[in-house]
Design a protein around this motif. Structure first.
Motif, short mmCIF file in Angstrom:
data_model
loop_
_atom_site.label_atom_id
_atom_site.label_comp_id
_atom_site.label_asym_id
_atom_site.label_seq_id
_atom_site.Cartn_x
_atom_site.Cartn_y
_atom_site.Cartn_z
N THR A 192 8.53 3.27 -11.61
CA THR A 192 8.49 4.29 -10.55
C THR A 192 7.26 4.11 -9.68
O THR A 192 7.33 4.16 -8.45
N SER A 193 6.11 3.89 -10.32
CA SER A 193 4.86 3.77 -9.57
C SER A 193 4.87 2.57 -8.63
O SER A 193 4.37 2.64 -7.51
N LYS A 194 5.46 1.47 -9.06
CA LYS A 194 5.46 0.26 -8.23
C LYS A 194 6.56 0.31 -7.16
O LYS A 194 6.37 -0.26 -6.07
N HIS A 195 7.68 0.98 -7.42
CA HIS A 195 8.65 1.21 -6.34
C HIS A 195 8.00 2.01 -5.22
O HIS A 195 8.18 1.70 -4.03
N GLY A 196 7.27 3.05 -5.60
CA GLY A 196 6.59 3.87 -4.59
C GLY A 196 5.56 3.07 -3.81
O GLY A 196 5.44 3.20 -2.59
N LEU A 197 4.82 2.22 -4.51
CA LEU A 197 3.79 1.41 -3.86
C LEU A 197 4.41 0.43 -2.86
O LEU A 197 3.89 0.26 -1.75
N ASN A 198 5.52 -0.20 -3.23
CA ASN A 198 6.17 -1.13 -2.30
C ASN A 198 6.70 -0.42 -1.06
O ASN A 198 6.63 -0.94 0.05
N GLY A 199 7.22 0.79 -1.24
CA GLY A 199 7.65 1.56 -0.08
C GLY A 199 6.51 1.90 0.85
O GLY A 199 6.64 1.85 2.08
N TRP A 200 5.37 2.20 0.27
CA TRP A 200 4.15 2.48 1.05
C TRP A 200 3.77 1.27 1.90
O TRP A 200 3.54 1.38 3.10
N VAL A 201 3.73 0.10 1.28
CA VAL A 201 3.32 -1.13 1.98
C VAL A 201 4.29 -1.46 3.11
O VAL A 201 3.88 -1.86 4.21
N ARG A 202 5.57 -1.31 2.87
CA ARG A 202 6.57 -1.68 3.87
C ARG A 202 6.61 -0.72 5.05
O ARG A 202 7.29 -0.98 6.05
N SER A 203 5.87 0.37 4.94
CA SER A 203 5.86 1.37 6.02
C SER A 203 4.88 1.04 7.14
O SER A 203 4.78 1.80 8.10
N PHE A 204 4.15 -0.08 7.04
CA PHE A 204 3.06 -0.35 7.97
C PHE A 204 3.37 -1.47 8.95
O PHE A 204 2.47 -2.19 9.38
N SER A 205 4.61 -1.59 9.35
CA SER A 205 4.99 -2.68 10.26
C SER A 205 4.30 -2.56 11.62
O SER A 205 4.10 -3.56 12.31
N LEU A 206 3.92 -1.36 12.03
CA LEU A 206 3.31 -1.16 13.34
C LEU A 206 1.78 -1.04 13.30
O LEU A 206 1.15 -0.91 14.35
N LEU A 207 1.20 -1.08 12.11
CA LEU A 207 -0.24 -0.86 12.01
C LEU A 207 -1.08 -1.89 12.76
O LEU A 207 -2.09 -1.52 13.38
N PRO A 208 -0.72 -3.18 12.77
CA PRO A 208 -1.54 -4.14 13.51
C PRO A 208 -1.67 -3.81 15.00
O PRO A 208 -2.71 -4.05 15.61
N GLN A 209 -0.60 -3.24 15.59
CA GLN A 209 -0.65 -2.88 17.02
C GLN A 209 -1.55 -1.67 17.26
O GLN A 209 -1.98 -1.43 18.38
N ILE A 210 -1.86 -0.92 16.20
CA ILE A 210 -2.70 0.25 16.34
C ILE A 210 -4.17 -0.09 16.13
O ILE A 210 -5.04 0.31 16.91
N CYS A 211 -4.46 -0.87 15.07
CA CYS A 211 -5.87 -1.11 14.73
C CYS A 211 -6.15 -2.51 14.22
O CYS A 211 -7.23 -2.75 13.66
N ASN A 212 -5.21 -3.42 14.39
CA ASN A 212 -5.40 -4.81 13.96
C ASN A 212 -5.63 -4.93 12.46
O ASN A 212 -6.35 -5.82 11.99
N VAL A 213 -5.03 -4.04 11.69
CA VAL A 213 -5.12 -4.09 10.23
C VAL A 213 -3.73 -4.37 9.66
O VAL A 213 -2.76 -3.71 10.04
N ARG A 214 -3.66 -5.36 8.78
CA ARG A 214 -2.41 -5.71 8.12
C ARG A 214 -2.43 -5.18 6.68
O ARG A 214 -3.48 -5.15 6.04
N VAL A 215 -1.25 -4.77 6.19
CA VAL A 215 -1.12 -4.29 4.82
C VAL A 215 0.02 -5.05 4.14
O VAL A 215 1.14 -5.08 4.67
N ASN A 216 -0.27 -5.65 3.01
CA ASN A 216 0.73 -6.41 2.25
C ASN A 216 0.57 -6.12 0.76
O ASN A 216 -0.39 -5.47 0.34
N ALA A 217 1.51 -6.64 -0.03
CA ALA A 217 1.41 -6.52 -1.48
C ALA A 217 1.81 -7.82 -2.14
O ALA A 217 2.72 -8.51 -1.67
N GLY A 218 1.12 -8.13 -3.22
CA GLY A 218 1.56 -9.22 -4.09
C GLY A 218 2.38 -8.62 -5.22
O GLY A 218 1.87 -7.83 -6.01
N ASN A 219 3.67 -8.97 -5.26
CA ASN A 219 4.56 -8.46 -6.31
C ASN A 219 4.56 -9.45 -7.47
O ASN A 219 5.38 -10.36 -7.54
#
Length: 331
Positions: A192-219
């Motif tokens: 459950t904790s890792k499903h939630g974490l992956n959903g969090w990471v996948r929610s940041f597709s637009l973040l680089p256009q806002i502040c040049n920060v990328r978010v990824n996860a190593g599964n």
């Protein structure tokens, strides 16, 4: 062969960096020229790793601060400490997490067996009393996996994003698991904790256009560093028999995946699978449900993306000075 100093001048914050995968990543980053700040709950591990890194380098390339990632206070202090020590933060590897007894809670009593003891006493006593009084319910223990693995990493991401944005951009990597998309019996809370974490990471597709920060996860698949914790051993059960038979990836493969996510600037909102056989590949997100993708909605989403970027650019621009004034280093 000499290792290229591809991260010269970069500063990384690594949670859970005192041992295991966090330490392996810290070593790799320092070898490539970065400086690292380790946040760890166990001081002895964190201090020992920092001493080892500094001695090997012959100069100060690492620093330590005790950190509980489940609190904003500790996350803020960790990143402010990194900024004070080395001038800023460019990389955050949010590796800290828990497993052990936090992995599976569905069959554990809600009160550590104490409820049944109290109930027996109540049945045989002439005295009327509330059988719930004095019971040590396991609310905190049972929420531990989500509190650390998911919410702790969410808090770390928020604070890291502010410091990376202030620096002009950077990358955040969360340490997740192949169980963030799959499931296995006996590890329900961890899954459950890792499903939630992956959903969090996948929610940041637009973040680089806002502040040049990328978010990824190593599964990561189960690694060669896995050692069952004492509480798992004490409880017993079929999970113990399974552990030795799980195909494992190597810590070297995990490090390689983290370096890929740091150095390949095209990667964002990705969950990168780290698999046995030294395999690393992107995990494709679930396709949108065709029933929801009407022409009107697709057109609306195009407008939404542009509005979202502008709205949050303004929010971040307004909040960064407030954050700095409230929490920034004053000396």
């Amino acid at each position: 062969m000499a290792i290229e100093k591809s991260l010269e001048g970069k500063v990384a914050v690594i949670t859970g960096g005192g041992r295991g995968l966090g330490k392996a990543v810290a070593v790799a980053l320092v070898e490539r020229g970065a400086k690292v700040v380790i946040g760890n709950t166990t001081e002895s591990q964190g201090l020992a790793t920092v001493e080892e890194l500094n001695n090997a380098a012959g100069s100060k390339v690492a620093a330590f601060k005790r950190t509980d990632i489940t609190t904003y206070k500790d996350n803020i202090e960790l990143f402010q400490f990194a900024e004070k020590e080395f001038g800023g933060v460019d990389i955050a590897y949010l590796n800290a997490g828990v497993a052990g007894s936090a992995t599976d809670i569905i069959f554990t009593p809600p009160d550590g067996n104490f409820f049944f003891f109290i109930r027996i006493l109540a049945m045989h006593s002439q005295t009327q009393f509330n059988i719930y009084s004095g019971i040590n319910f396991l609310d905190e223990k049972d929420s531990r996996a989500v509190e650390v693995n998911t919410i702790g990493t969410m808090k770390g991401t928020k604070i890291a994003m502010l410091h990376l944005a202030k620096r002009g951009g950077g990358v955040i990597i969360a340490c997740s698991s192949t169980l963030g998309s799959n499931a296995v019996p006996s590890m329900s809370a961890y899954v459950t904790s890792k499903h939630g974490l992956n959903g969090w990471v996948r929610s940041f597709s637009l973040l680089p256009q806002i502040c040049n920060v990328r978010v990824n996860a190593g599964n990561n698949n189960t690694t060669d560093m896995l050692v069952p914790t004492q509480d798992i051993i004490d409880r017993g059960g079929p999970l113990l028999d399974l552990v030795d038979k799980i195909p494992k990836t190597t810590s070297e493969n995990v490090v390689k995946a983290v370096l890929t996510l740091i150095e390949d600037e095209t990667r964002n909102a990705q969950t990168l699978l780290v698999l046995p056989g030294d395999v690393i590949r992107e995990q494709e997100p679930t396709a949108p449900l065709p029933e929801t993708m009407t022409p009107e909605f697709i057109e609306c989403m195009g407008q939404y993306a542009g509005d979202y970027i502008q709205f949050h650019k303004k929010e971040l621009e307004e909040y960064l000075p407030i954050y700095e004034e409230k929490y920034g280093n004053k000396d």
